[in-house]
Design an enzyme around this catalytic site. Structure first.
Site, mmCIF file in Angstrom:
data_model
loop_
_atom_site.group_PDB
_atom_site.id
_atom_site.type_symbol
_atom_site.label_atom_id
_atom_site.label_comp_id
_atom_site.label_asym_id
_atom_site.label_seq_id
_atom_site.Cartn_x
_atom_site.Cartn_y
_atom_site.Cartn_z
ATOM 1 N N SER A 50 0.791 -1.241 0.000
ATOM 2 C CA SER A 50 0.000 0.000 0.000
ATOM 3 C C SER A 50 0.814 1.277 0.000
ATOM 4 O O SER A 50 0.247 2.368 -0.025
ATOM 5 C CB SER A 50 -0.924 -0.007 1.223
ATOM 6 O OG SER A 50 -0.149 -0.182 2.392
ATOM 7 N N GLY A 52 4.936 3.276 -0.892
ATOM 8 C CA GLY A 52 6.309 3.255 -1.400
ATOM 9 C C GLY A 52 6.571 2.219 -2.464
ATOM 10 O O GLY A 52 5.893 2.155 -3.499
ATOM 11 N N GLU A 75 -3.432 -0.966 6.941
ATOM 12 C CA GLU A 75 -3.860 0.422 6.797
ATOM 13 C C GLU A 75 -5.110 0.682 7.616
ATOM 14 O O GLU A 75 -5.809 -0.236 8.032
ATOM 15 C CB GLU A 75 -4.098 0.761 5.327
ATOM 16 C CG GLU A 75 -2.868 0.619 4.445
ATOM 17 C CD GLU A 75 -1.729 1.576 4.781
ATOM 18 O OE1 GLU A 75 -1.955 2.565 5.508
ATOM 19 O OE2 GLU A 75 -0.592 1.322 4.328
ATOM 20 N N LEU A 139 7.697 -5.181 2.986
ATOM 21 C CA LEU A 139 7.188 -4.718 4.279
ATOM 22 C C LEU A 139 8.204 -3.778 4.928
ATOM 23 O O LEU A 139 9.397 -4.041 4.887
ATOM 24 C CB LEU A 139 7.031 -5.951 5.171
ATOM 25 C CG LEU A 139 5.870 -5.982 6.135
ATOM 26 C CD1 LEU A 139 4.564 -6.058 5.365
ATOM 27 C CD2 LEU A 139 5.985 -7.220 7.036
ATOM 28 N N TYR A 224 18.558 -1.568 0.943
ATOM 29 C CA TYR A 224 19.161 -0.259 0.667
ATOM 30 C C TYR A 224 20.598 -0.280 1.157
ATOM 31 O O TYR A 224 20.884 -0.801 2.238
ATOM 32 C CB TYR A 224 18.367 0.844 1.382
ATOM 33 C CG TYR A 224 18.883 2.226 1.068
ATOM 34 C CD1 TYR A 224 18.851 2.706 -0.236
ATOM 35 C CD2 TYR A 224 19.421 3.039 2.056
ATOM 36 C CE1 TYR A 224 19.340 3.960 -0.550
ATOM 37 C CE2 TYR A 224 19.903 4.298 1.756
ATOM 38 C CZ TYR A 224 19.865 4.752 0.456
ATOM 39 O OH TYR A 224 20.356 6.000 0.149
ATOM 40 N N TYR A 234 22.800 4.030 8.878
ATOM 41 C CA TYR A 234 22.003 3.037 8.143
ATOM 42 C C TYR A 234 22.759 1.707 7.952
ATOM 43 O O TYR A 234 22.525 0.745 8.676
ATOM 44 C CB TYR A 234 21.540 3.626 6.792
ATOM 45 C CG TYR A 234 20.440 2.787 6.194
ATOM 46 C CD1 TYR A 234 19.107 3.093 6.401
ATOM 47 C CD2 TYR A 234 20.733 1.633 5.469
ATOM 48 C CE1 TYR A 234 18.094 2.278 5.897
ATOM 49 C CE2 TYR A 234 19.734 0.822 4.963
ATOM 50 C CZ TYR A 234 18.424 1.152 5.174
ATOM 51 O OH TYR A 234 17.431 0.338 4.688
ATOM 52 N N LYS A 243 19.160 -5.767 7.195
ATOM 53 C CA LYS A 243 19.282 -5.942 5.744
ATOM 54 C C LYS A 243 20.309 -7.029 5.408
ATOM 55 O O LYS A 243 20.151 -7.754 4.423
ATOM 56 C CB LYS A 243 19.651 -4.603 5.082
ATOM 57 C CG LYS A 243 18.534 -3.557 5.166
ATOM 58 C CD LYS A 243 17.279 -4.039 4.464
ATOM 59 C CE LYS A 243 16.179 -3.019 4.389
ATOM 60 N NZ LYS A 243 14.914 -3.577 3.890
HETATM 61 P P1 NAD Z 1 6.517 2.113 3.168
HETATM 62 O O1 NAD Z 1 6.470 2.570 4.578
HETATM 63 O O2 NAD Z 1 6.206 3.072 2.091
HETATM 64 O O3 NAD Z 1 5.569 0.825 2.967
HETATM 65 C C1 NAD Z 1 5.538 -0.217 3.903
HETATM 66 C C2 NAD Z 1 4.420 -1.181 3.588
HETATM 67 O O4 NAD Z 1 4.402 -2.194 4.603
HETATM 68 C C3 NAD Z 1 3.010 -0.566 3.577
HETATM 69 O O5 NAD Z 1 2.244 -1.177 2.561
HETATM 70 C C4 NAD Z 1 2.439 -0.968 4.940
HETATM 71 O O6 NAD Z 1 1.013 -1.071 4.996
HETATM 72 C C5 NAD Z 1 3.068 -2.340 5.074
HETATM 73 N N1 NAD Z 1 3.109 -2.834 6.456
HETATM 74 C C6 NAD Z 1 3.772 -2.338 7.520
HETATM 75 N N2 NAD Z 1 3.571 -3.120 8.607
HETATM 76 C C7 NAD Z 1 2.758 -4.133 8.211
HETATM 77 C C8 NAD Z 1 2.220 -5.281 8.852
HETATM 78 N N3 NAD Z 1 2.477 -5.564 10.125
HETATM 79 N N4 NAD Z 1 1.410 -6.093 8.123
HETATM 80 C C9 NAD Z 1 1.113 -5.836 6.824
HETATM 81 N N5 NAD Z 1 1.632 -4.782 6.160
HETATM 82 C C10 NAD Z 1 2.454 -3.947 6.836
HETATM 83 O O7 NAD Z 1 7.982 1.497 2.987
HETATM 84 P P2 NAD Z 1 9.043 1.468 1.787
HETATM 85 O O8 NAD Z 1 10.036 2.550 1.986
HETATM 86 O O9 NAD Z 1 8.384 1.295 0.490
HETATM 87 O O10 NAD Z 1 9.830 0.122 2.161
HETATM 88 C C11 NAD Z 1 9.564 -1.127 1.579
HETATM 89 C C12 NAD Z 1 10.879 -1.887 1.488
HETATM 90 O O11 NAD Z 1 11.760 -1.197 0.599
HETATM 91 C C13 NAD Z 1 11.615 -1.994 2.837
HETATM 92 O O12 NAD Z 1 12.253 -3.241 2.931
HETATM 93 C C14 NAD Z 1 12.658 -0.899 2.708
HETATM 94 O O13 NAD Z 1 13.776 -1.105 3.540
HETATM 95 C C15 NAD Z 1 13.012 -1.038 1.244
HETATM 96 N N6 NAD Z 1 13.727 0.117 0.661
HETATM 97 C C16 NAD Z 1 13.269 1.386 0.865
HETATM 98 C C17 NAD Z 1 14.018 2.436 0.343
HETATM 99 C C18 NAD Z 1 13.578 3.872 0.561
HETATM 100 O O14 NAD Z 1 14.377 4.777 0.367
HETATM 101 N N7 NAD Z 1 12.327 4.113 0.922
HETATM 102 C C19 NAD Z 1 15.164 2.203 -0.404
HETATM 103 C C20 NAD Z 1 15.573 0.898 -0.617
HETATM 104 C C21 NAD Z 1 14.843 -0.156 -0.074
#
Ligand code: NAD
Length: 400
Positions: A50, A52, A75, A139, A224, A234, A243
Protein backbone atom coordinates in the site's frame (compact mmCIF):
# COMPACT_ATOMS: atom_id res chain seq x y z
CA UNK A 1 -14.41 18.48 5.42
CA UNK A 2 -11.38 20.44 4.24
CA UNK A 3 -8.25 18.40 4.87
CA UNK A 4 -4.89 19.99 5.52
CA UNK A 5 -1.54 18.40 6.39
CA UNK A 6 -0.88 18.05 10.13
CA UNK A 7 2.77 17.38 10.69
CA UNK A 8 4.35 16.19 13.92
CA UNK A 9 8.05 15.37 13.78
CA UNK A 10 8.53 13.01 10.84
CA UNK A 11 4.84 12.07 10.80
CA UNK A 12 1.92 13.58 8.92
CA UNK A 13 -1.27 12.54 10.70
CA UNK A 14 -3.71 13.41 7.92
CA UNK A 15 -4.07 12.29 4.31
CA UNK A 16 -6.04 13.66 1.37
CA UNK A 17 -8.20 11.13 -0.53
CA UNK A 18 -8.30 13.07 -3.80
CA UNK A 19 -4.59 13.84 -3.73
CA UNK A 20 -3.79 10.16 -3.02
CA UNK A 21 -6.05 9.13 -5.91
CA UNK A 22 -4.28 11.54 -8.27
CA UNK A 23 -0.91 10.35 -7.09
CA UNK A 24 -1.84 6.75 -7.91
CA UNK A 25 -3.25 7.81 -11.28
CA UNK A 26 0.06 9.55 -12.02
CA UNK A 27 1.91 6.29 -11.31
CA UNK A 28 -0.50 4.34 -13.54
CA UNK A 29 -0.04 6.88 -16.35
CA UNK A 30 3.72 6.57 -16.07
CA UNK A 31 3.64 2.77 -16.33
CA UNK A 32 1.22 2.80 -19.23
CA UNK A 33 3.37 5.28 -21.14
CA UNK A 34 6.27 2.79 -21.26
CA UNK A 35 6.03 0.36 -24.12
CA UNK A 36 7.72 -2.65 -25.75
CA UNK A 37 7.33 -5.06 -22.89
CA UNK A 38 8.17 -8.71 -23.15
CA UNK A 39 6.47 -11.46 -21.14
CA UNK A 40 6.15 -10.56 -17.49
CA UNK A 41 4.44 -11.48 -14.24
CA UNK A 42 0.84 -12.60 -14.48
CA UNK A 43 -0.16 -13.48 -10.91
CA UNK A 44 1.51 -11.42 -8.24
CA UNK A 45 1.44 -11.33 -4.46
CA UNK A 46 2.78 -8.11 -2.90
CA UNK A 47 3.35 -8.14 0.86
CA UNK A 48 3.46 -4.49 1.96
CA UNK A 49 1.41 -3.38 -1.06
CA UNK A 50 0.00 0.00 0.00
CA UNK A 51 2.94 2.39 0.09
CA UNK A 52 6.31 3.26 -1.40
CA UNK A 53 8.02 0.41 -3.21
CA UNK A 54 5.31 -2.20 -2.61
CA UNK A 55 2.50 -0.11 -4.11
CA UNK A 56 4.71 0.82 -7.06
CA UNK A 57 5.60 -2.87 -7.56
CA UNK A 58 1.90 -3.65 -7.67
CA UNK A 59 1.10 -0.85 -10.11
CA UNK A 60 4.02 -1.76 -12.41
CA UNK A 61 2.88 -5.40 -12.51
CA UNK A 62 -0.82 -4.67 -13.02
CA UNK A 63 -0.62 -1.82 -15.51
CA UNK A 64 2.66 -2.85 -17.16
CA UNK A 65 1.93 -6.54 -17.64
CA UNK A 66 -1.80 -6.93 -17.00
CA UNK A 67 -1.07 -8.96 -13.86
CA UNK A 68 -3.66 -10.13 -11.34
CA UNK A 69 -2.52 -8.86 -7.95
CA UNK A 70 -3.10 -9.77 -4.34
CA UNK A 71 -2.00 -7.03 -1.91
CA UNK A 72 -1.35 -7.45 1.81
CA UNK A 73 -0.98 -4.30 3.92
CA UNK A 74 -1.77 -2.72 7.27
CA UNK A 75 -3.86 0.42 6.80
CA UNK A 76 -6.47 2.41 8.69
CA UNK A 77 -9.88 3.53 7.37
CA UNK A 78 -11.27 6.96 8.19
CA UNK A 79 -13.20 7.28 11.41
CA UNK A 80 -15.13 10.34 12.51
CA UNK A 81 -13.05 13.41 11.73
CA UNK A 82 -9.89 11.34 11.39
CA UNK A 83 -8.78 10.71 7.83
CA UNK A 84 -7.77 7.26 6.62
CA UNK A 85 -4.07 6.48 6.26
CA UNK A 86 -2.58 7.34 2.84
CA UNK A 87 -2.16 3.65 1.98
CA UNK A 88 -5.88 3.11 2.47
CA UNK A 89 -6.76 5.83 -0.04
CA UNK A 90 -4.05 4.76 -2.47
CA UNK A 91 -5.10 1.11 -2.39
CA UNK A 92 -8.74 2.12 -2.89
CA UNK A 93 -7.72 4.22 -5.92
CA UNK A 94 -5.52 1.45 -7.33
CA UNK A 95 -8.27 -1.12 -6.86
CA UNK A 96 -10.86 0.97 -8.62
CA UNK A 97 -8.62 1.66 -11.62
CA UNK A 98 -7.38 -1.93 -11.87
CA UNK A 99 -10.88 -3.40 -11.66
CA UNK A 100 -12.15 -0.86 -14.20
CA UNK A 101 -9.44 -2.26 -16.48
CA UNK A 102 -10.73 -5.79 -15.84
CA UNK A 103 -7.73 -6.79 -13.73
CA UNK A 104 -8.19 -9.19 -10.84
CA UNK A 105 -7.36 -7.28 -7.63
CA UNK A 106 -7.67 -8.63 -4.10
CA UNK A 107 -6.81 -6.85 -0.84
CA UNK A 108 -6.00 -8.16 2.60
CA UNK A 109 -5.69 -5.63 5.41
CA UNK A 110 -4.03 -7.19 8.43
CA UNK A 111 -0.78 -8.03 10.16
CA UNK A 112 1.42 -9.77 7.60
CA UNK A 113 3.56 -11.23 10.39
CA UNK A 114 0.62 -13.25 11.72
CA UNK A 115 -0.16 -16.87 10.83
CA UNK A 116 -3.80 -15.87 10.27
CA UNK A 117 -2.96 -13.41 7.48
CA UNK A 118 -0.55 -15.86 5.86
CA UNK A 119 -3.21 -18.56 5.92
CA UNK A 120 -5.98 -16.26 4.66
CA UNK A 121 -3.73 -15.11 1.81
CA UNK A 122 -2.91 -18.71 0.87
CA UNK A 123 -6.63 -19.62 0.94
CA UNK A 124 -7.44 -16.68 -1.32
CA UNK A 125 -4.69 -17.48 -3.83
CA UNK A 126 -5.72 -21.15 -3.90
CA UNK A 127 -9.35 -20.22 -4.50
CA UNK A 128 -8.90 -17.43 -7.05
CA UNK A 129 -5.54 -17.76 -8.76
CA UNK A 130 -4.32 -21.30 -8.18
CA UNK A 131 -0.69 -20.16 -8.03
CA UNK A 132 1.41 -16.98 -8.19
CA UNK A 133 4.50 -16.38 -10.31
CA UNK A 134 5.94 -13.38 -8.42
CA UNK A 135 6.05 -12.68 -4.69
CA UNK A 136 7.28 -9.21 -3.77
CA UNK A 137 8.08 -8.78 -0.08
CA UNK A 138 8.10 -5.02 0.63
CA UNK A 139 7.19 -4.72 4.28
CA UNK A 140 8.59 -1.87 6.37
CA UNK A 141 7.27 -2.26 9.89
CA UNK A 142 8.08 -0.85 13.30
CA UNK A 143 6.88 -3.90 15.27
CA UNK A 144 6.38 -7.63 14.91
CA UNK A 145 3.92 -9.48 17.09
CA UNK A 146 4.64 -13.15 17.56
CA UNK A 147 2.00 -15.87 17.88
CA UNK A 148 2.74 -16.21 21.62
CA UNK A 149 1.94 -12.52 22.18
CA UNK A 150 5.54 -11.32 22.51
CA UNK A 151 6.48 -8.20 20.57
CA UNK A 152 9.72 -7.18 18.85
CA UNK A 153 10.37 -3.54 18.00
CA UNK A 154 12.74 -2.33 15.33
CA UNK A 155 14.88 0.73 15.98
CA UNK A 156 17.13 2.92 13.89
CA UNK A 157 20.34 3.29 15.85
CA UNK A 158 24.07 3.18 15.24
CA UNK A 159 26.10 0.21 16.46
CA UNK A 160 29.30 0.61 18.45
CA UNK A 161 29.50 4.40 18.55
CA UNK A 162 27.23 7.37 19.07
CA UNK A 163 25.80 8.92 15.89
CA UNK A 164 26.11 12.71 15.71
CA UNK A 165 24.29 14.28 12.81
CA UNK A 166 21.82 16.88 11.67
CA UNK A 167 18.24 16.76 10.63
CA UNK A 168 15.95 19.32 9.02
CA UNK A 169 12.89 20.43 10.95
CA UNK A 170 10.18 19.82 8.41
CA UNK A 171 7.96 22.73 9.41
CA UNK A 172 10.56 25.44 9.92
CA UNK A 173 13.43 24.34 7.66
CA UNK A 174 15.76 24.72 10.66
CA UNK A 175 18.67 22.36 11.07
CA UNK A 176 18.81 20.49 14.36
CA UNK A 177 21.65 18.49 15.86
CA UNK A 178 20.81 14.90 16.65
CA UNK A 179 22.73 12.50 18.76
CA UNK A 180 21.83 8.79 18.98
CA UNK A 181 23.34 6.38 21.46
CA UNK A 182 24.45 3.03 20.06
CA UNK A 183 21.98 0.16 20.14
CA UNK A 184 22.42 -2.59 22.72
CA UNK A 185 22.64 -6.21 21.49
CA UNK A 186 18.94 -6.84 22.20
CA UNK A 187 17.90 -3.84 20.09
CA UNK A 188 20.05 -5.16 17.25
CA UNK A 189 18.54 -8.65 17.40
CA UNK A 190 14.99 -7.28 17.79
CA UNK A 191 15.43 -5.10 14.70
CA UNK A 192 16.61 -8.15 12.78
CA UNK A 193 13.49 -10.06 13.91
CA UNK A 194 11.28 -7.27 12.52
CA UNK A 195 13.10 -6.10 9.39
CA UNK A 196 15.31 -9.11 8.62
CA UNK A 197 14.53 -12.03 6.35
CA UNK A 198 12.80 -14.48 8.72
CA UNK A 199 9.23 -13.48 7.89
CA UNK A 200 10.00 -13.55 4.15
CA UNK A 201 11.15 -17.17 4.62
CA UNK A 202 7.95 -17.96 6.55
CA UNK A 203 5.80 -16.53 3.75
CA UNK A 204 7.62 -18.51 1.07
CA UNK A 205 7.44 -21.64 3.25
CA UNK A 206 3.68 -21.21 3.72
CA UNK A 207 3.02 -20.58 0.02
CA UNK A 208 5.28 -23.39 -1.18
CA UNK A 209 3.89 -25.81 1.41
CA UNK A 210 0.45 -25.29 -0.11
CA UNK A 211 1.72 -25.67 -3.70
CA UNK A 212 0.91 -22.01 -4.50
CA UNK A 213 4.22 -21.03 -6.12
CA UNK A 214 4.06 -21.65 -9.86
CA UNK A 215 6.88 -23.14 -11.90
CA UNK A 216 9.66 -20.55 -12.31
CA UNK A 217 8.20 -18.30 -9.59
CA UNK A 218 10.39 -15.38 -8.50
CA UNK A 219 10.45 -13.80 -5.07
CA UNK A 220 12.11 -10.47 -4.33
CA UNK A 221 12.91 -8.39 -1.27
CA UNK A 222 14.13 -4.79 -1.27
CA UNK A 223 17.23 -3.51 0.44
CA UNK A 224 19.16 -0.26 0.67
CA UNK A 225 22.88 0.41 0.80
CA UNK A 226 23.12 4.07 -0.06
CA UNK A 227 25.92 6.52 0.24
CA UNK A 228 28.86 6.22 2.63
CA UNK A 229 27.75 9.45 4.32
CA UNK A 230 24.67 7.62 5.68
CA UNK A 231 26.45 4.38 6.59
CA UNK A 232 26.98 5.28 10.30
CA UNK A 233 23.20 5.44 10.83
CA UNK A 234 22.00 3.04 8.14
CA UNK A 235 24.29 0.44 6.59
CA UNK A 236 26.46 0.03 9.71
CA UNK A 237 23.52 0.45 12.11
CA UNK A 238 20.64 -1.72 13.30
CA UNK A 239 18.73 -1.55 10.01
CA UNK A 240 21.89 -2.46 8.09
CA UNK A 241 22.15 -5.60 10.26
CA UNK A 242 18.53 -6.47 9.43
CA UNK A 243 19.28 -5.94 5.74
CA UNK A 244 22.32 -8.25 6.06
CA UNK A 245 19.87 -10.86 7.31
CA UNK A 246 17.89 -10.48 4.06
CA UNK A 247 20.99 -11.58 2.18
CA UNK A 248 21.18 -14.63 4.48
CA UNK A 249 17.48 -15.41 3.93
CA UNK A 250 17.89 -15.03 0.17
CA UNK A 251 20.62 -17.67 0.15
CA UNK A 252 18.50 -19.98 2.33
CA UNK A 253 15.53 -19.56 -0.04
CA UNK A 254 17.53 -20.45 -3.11
CA UNK A 255 17.19 -24.23 -2.53
CA UNK A 256 13.39 -24.32 -2.02
CA UNK A 257 12.86 -21.90 -4.89
CA UNK A 258 15.07 -23.90 -7.25
CA UNK A 259 12.94 -27.00 -6.59
CA UNK A 260 10.19 -25.26 -8.55
CA UNK A 261 12.59 -23.77 -11.09
CA UNK A 262 12.34 -20.39 -9.36
CA UNK A 263 14.62 -17.84 -7.75
CA UNK A 264 14.87 -15.51 -4.76
CA UNK A 265 16.53 -12.13 -5.18
CA UNK A 266 17.39 -9.17 -3.02
CA UNK A 267 17.20 -5.94 -5.02
CA UNK A 268 19.07 -2.81 -3.93
CA UNK A 269 16.78 0.15 -4.54
CA UNK A 270 17.35 3.90 -4.62
CA UNK A 271 16.86 6.10 -1.54
CA UNK A 272 13.46 7.79 -1.69
CA UNK A 273 10.99 9.57 0.55
CA UNK A 274 8.53 6.98 1.80
CA UNK A 275 6.75 6.58 5.10
CA UNK A 276 9.50 4.26 6.30
CA UNK A 277 12.42 6.35 5.00
CA UNK A 278 11.18 9.59 6.56
CA UNK A 279 11.73 8.04 10.00
CA UNK A 280 15.49 7.64 9.47
CA UNK A 281 17.45 10.37 11.31
CA UNK A 282 19.66 12.47 9.02
CA UNK A 283 18.08 11.04 5.86
CA UNK A 284 16.35 14.34 5.07
CA UNK A 285 19.67 16.09 4.38
CA UNK A 286 21.03 13.20 2.35
CA UNK A 287 17.90 12.89 0.22
CA UNK A 288 17.67 16.67 -0.27
CA UNK A 289 21.25 16.68 -1.61
CA UNK A 290 20.66 13.52 -3.64
CA UNK A 291 17.49 14.89 -5.26
CA UNK A 292 19.31 18.10 -6.19
CA UNK A 293 22.17 16.22 -7.83
CA UNK A 294 19.97 13.67 -9.60
CA UNK A 295 17.42 16.20 -10.83
CA UNK A 296 20.21 18.42 -12.17
CA UNK A 297 21.69 15.38 -13.93
CA UNK A 298 18.25 14.32 -15.24
CA UNK A 299 18.54 10.90 -13.54
CA UNK A 300 16.08 11.30 -10.65
CA UNK A 301 13.56 8.48 -10.21
CA UNK A 302 10.64 7.86 -7.86
CA UNK A 303 9.36 4.47 -6.66
CA UNK A 304 7.31 3.88 -9.81
CA UNK A 305 10.24 4.61 -12.15
CA UNK A 306 12.39 2.26 -10.06
CA UNK A 307 9.98 -0.68 -9.97
CA UNK A 308 9.07 -0.31 -13.65
CA UNK A 309 12.76 -0.29 -14.62
CA UNK A 310 13.31 -3.20 -12.21
CA UNK A 311 10.81 -5.37 -14.09
CA UNK A 312 11.52 -4.09 -17.60
CA UNK A 313 15.30 -4.02 -17.53
CA UNK A 314 16.04 -6.80 -15.06
CA UNK A 315 13.45 -9.39 -13.95
CA UNK A 316 11.52 -9.59 -17.22
CA UNK A 317 13.95 -8.14 -19.75
CA UNK A 318 14.38 -11.53 -21.38
CA UNK A 319 18.14 -11.08 -20.99
CA UNK A 320 20.31 -12.35 -18.16
CA UNK A 321 20.10 -10.53 -14.84
CA UNK A 322 22.91 -8.16 -13.96
CA UNK A 323 23.89 -9.15 -10.42
CA UNK A 324 26.56 -7.76 -8.12
CA UNK A 325 29.24 -9.94 -6.54
CA UNK A 326 26.81 -10.82 -3.71
CA UNK A 327 24.08 -11.94 -6.11
CA UNK A 328 21.92 -8.82 -5.58
CA UNK A 329 20.10 -6.93 -8.31
CA UNK A 330 21.33 -3.34 -8.34
CA UNK A 331 18.77 -0.60 -9.02
CA UNK A 332 20.82 2.04 -7.16
CA UNK A 333 23.25 2.49 -10.05
CA UNK A 334 22.13 6.06 -10.81
CA UNK A 335 22.16 7.06 -7.12
CA UNK A 336 25.68 5.75 -6.66
CA UNK A 337 27.06 7.24 -9.90
CA UNK A 338 30.43 8.88 -9.12
CA UNK A 339 29.39 12.44 -10.03
CA UNK A 340 26.22 12.22 -7.90
CA UNK A 341 28.05 10.93 -4.85
CA UNK A 342 30.82 13.48 -5.35
CA UNK A 343 28.23 16.25 -5.15
CA UNK A 344 26.75 14.74 -1.97
CA UNK A 345 30.09 14.35 -0.21
CA UNK A 346 31.36 17.78 -1.32
CA UNK A 347 28.30 19.40 0.24
CA UNK A 348 27.55 17.06 3.15
CA UNK A 349 29.30 19.16 5.83
CA UNK A 350 28.36 22.51 4.32
CA UNK A 351 24.56 22.44 4.39
CA UNK A 352 23.28 25.24 6.61
CA UNK A 353 19.93 26.89 7.16
CA UNK A 354 20.83 29.90 5.01
CA UNK A 355 21.96 27.80 2.04
CA UNK A 356 19.45 24.94 2.34
CA UNK A 357 17.42 26.07 -0.65
CA UNK A 358 20.44 26.81 -2.84
CA UNK A 359 22.61 23.79 -2.07
CA UNK A 360 19.90 21.15 -1.73
CA UNK A 361 16.48 20.24 -3.06
CA UNK A 362 14.81 20.43 0.35
CA UNK A 363 11.77 21.92 -1.42
CA UNK A 364 11.55 18.74 -3.53
CA UNK A 365 12.07 16.54 -0.47
CA UNK A 366 9.33 18.41 1.38
CA UNK A 367 6.97 18.16 -1.59
CA UNK A 368 7.65 14.42 -1.93
CA UNK A 369 6.84 13.96 1.77
CA UNK A 370 3.58 15.89 1.45
CA UNK A 371 2.67 14.04 -1.74
CA UNK A 372 3.06 10.75 0.13
CA UNK A 373 0.00 11.87 2.07
CA UNK A 374 -1.84 13.23 -0.94
CA UNK A 375 -0.91 16.91 -0.43
CA UNK A 376 0.63 19.23 -3.03
CA UNK A 377 -0.38 16.82 -5.77
CA UNK A 378 -0.88 18.95 -8.90
CA UNK A 379 -4.47 19.24 -10.08
CA UNK A 380 -6.01 18.62 -6.64
CA UNK A 381 -8.37 21.24 -5.22
CA UNK A 382 -7.42 21.48 -1.56
CA UNK A 383 -10.00 24.18 -0.81
CA UNK A 384 -12.88 21.87 -1.76
CA UNK A 385 -14.92 19.95 0.79
CA UNK A 386 -14.06 16.27 0.63
CA UNK A 387 -15.51 13.14 2.24
CA UNK A 388 -12.69 11.39 4.14
CA UNK A 389 -14.54 8.08 3.90
CA UNK A 390 -13.37 6.16 0.88
CA UNK A 391 -14.54 2.65 0.29
CA UNK A 392 -11.92 -0.05 0.00
CA UNK A 393 -13.34 -3.49 -0.58
CA UNK A 394 -11.36 -6.01 1.42
CA UNK A 395 -11.35 -9.60 0.25
CA UNK A 396 -10.60 -11.07 3.64
CA UNK A 397 -12.18 -9.79 6.82
CA UNK A 398 -9.77 -7.81 9.00
CA UNK A 399 -7.46 -10.33 10.57
CA UNK A 400 -4.12 -10.83 12.32
P1 NAD B 1 6.52 2.11 3.17
O1 NAD B 1 6.47 2.57 4.58
O2 NAD B 1 6.21 3.07 2.09
O3 NAD B 1 5.57 0.82 2.97
C1 NAD B 1 5.54 -0.22 3.90
C2 NAD B 1 4.42 -1.18 3.59
O4 NAD B 1 4.40 -2.19 4.60
C3 NAD B 1 3.01 -0.57 3.58
O5 NAD B 1 2.24 -1.18 2.56
C4 NAD B 1 2.44 -0.97 4.94
O6 NAD B 1 1.01 -1.07 5.00
C5 NAD B 1 3.07 -2.34 5.07
N1 NAD B 1 3.11 -2.83 6.46
C6 NAD B 1 3.77 -2.34 7.52
N2 NAD B 1 3.57 -3.12 8.61
C7 NAD B 1 2.76 -4.13 8.21
C8 NAD B 1 2.22 -5.28 8.85
N3 NAD B 1 2.48 -5.56 10.12
N4 NAD B 1 1.41 -6.09 8.12
C9 NAD B 1 1.11 -5.84 6.82
N5 NAD B 1 1.63 -4.78 6.16
C10 NAD B 1 2.45 -3.95 6.84
O7 NAD B 1 7.98 1.50 2.99
P2 NAD B 1 9.04 1.47 1.79
O8 NAD B 1 10.04 2.55 1.99
O9 NAD B 1 8.38 1.30 0.49
O10 NAD B 1 9.83 0.12 2.16
C11 NAD B 1 9.56 -1.13 1.58
C12 NAD B 1 10.88 -1.89 1.49
O11 NAD B 1 11.76 -1.20 0.60
C13 NAD B 1 11.62 -1.99 2.84
O12 NAD B 1 12.25 -3.24 2.93
C14 NAD B 1 12.66 -0.90 2.71
O13 NAD B 1 13.78 -1.10 3.54
C15 NAD B 1 13.01 -1.04 1.24
N6 NAD B 1 13.73 0.12 0.66
C16 NAD B 1 13.27 1.39 0.87
C17 NAD B 1 14.02 2.44 0.34
C18 NAD B 1 13.58 3.87 0.56
O14 NAD B 1 14.38 4.78 0.37
N7 NAD B 1 12.33 4.11 0.92
C19 NAD B 1 15.16 2.20 -0.40
C20 NAD B 1 15.57 0.90 -0.62
C21 NAD B 1 14.84 -0.16 -0.07
Amino acid sequence: MIIKPKIRGFLCTTAHPNGCTRDVQGQIDYVEAQSDRSAGPKKVLVIGASGGYGLASRISAAFGYGASTVGVFFERPASGSRTASPGWYKTAAFTESARARGLYTANINGDAFSNEVKQATCDLIERDLGQVDLVVYSLAAPVRRMADGSVFRSCIKPIGETFEGKTIDFNTGQLRDISLQPANPEEVSDTIRVMGGEDWELWIGALKGRGLLGKGCITTNYTYLGSEVTWPIYHHGTIGKAKEDLDRACVSLSAPMSEIGGHAYVAVMKGLVTQAASAIPGMSIYLSLLFKAMKDAGTHEGCIEQTTRFYDSQLYSGEGLRLDDQGRIRMDDLELAADIQQFVSDNWFHVKEDNLEAKTDFAGYRRAFLQLHGFEVPGTDYQAEVDPDMELRLDVAETG
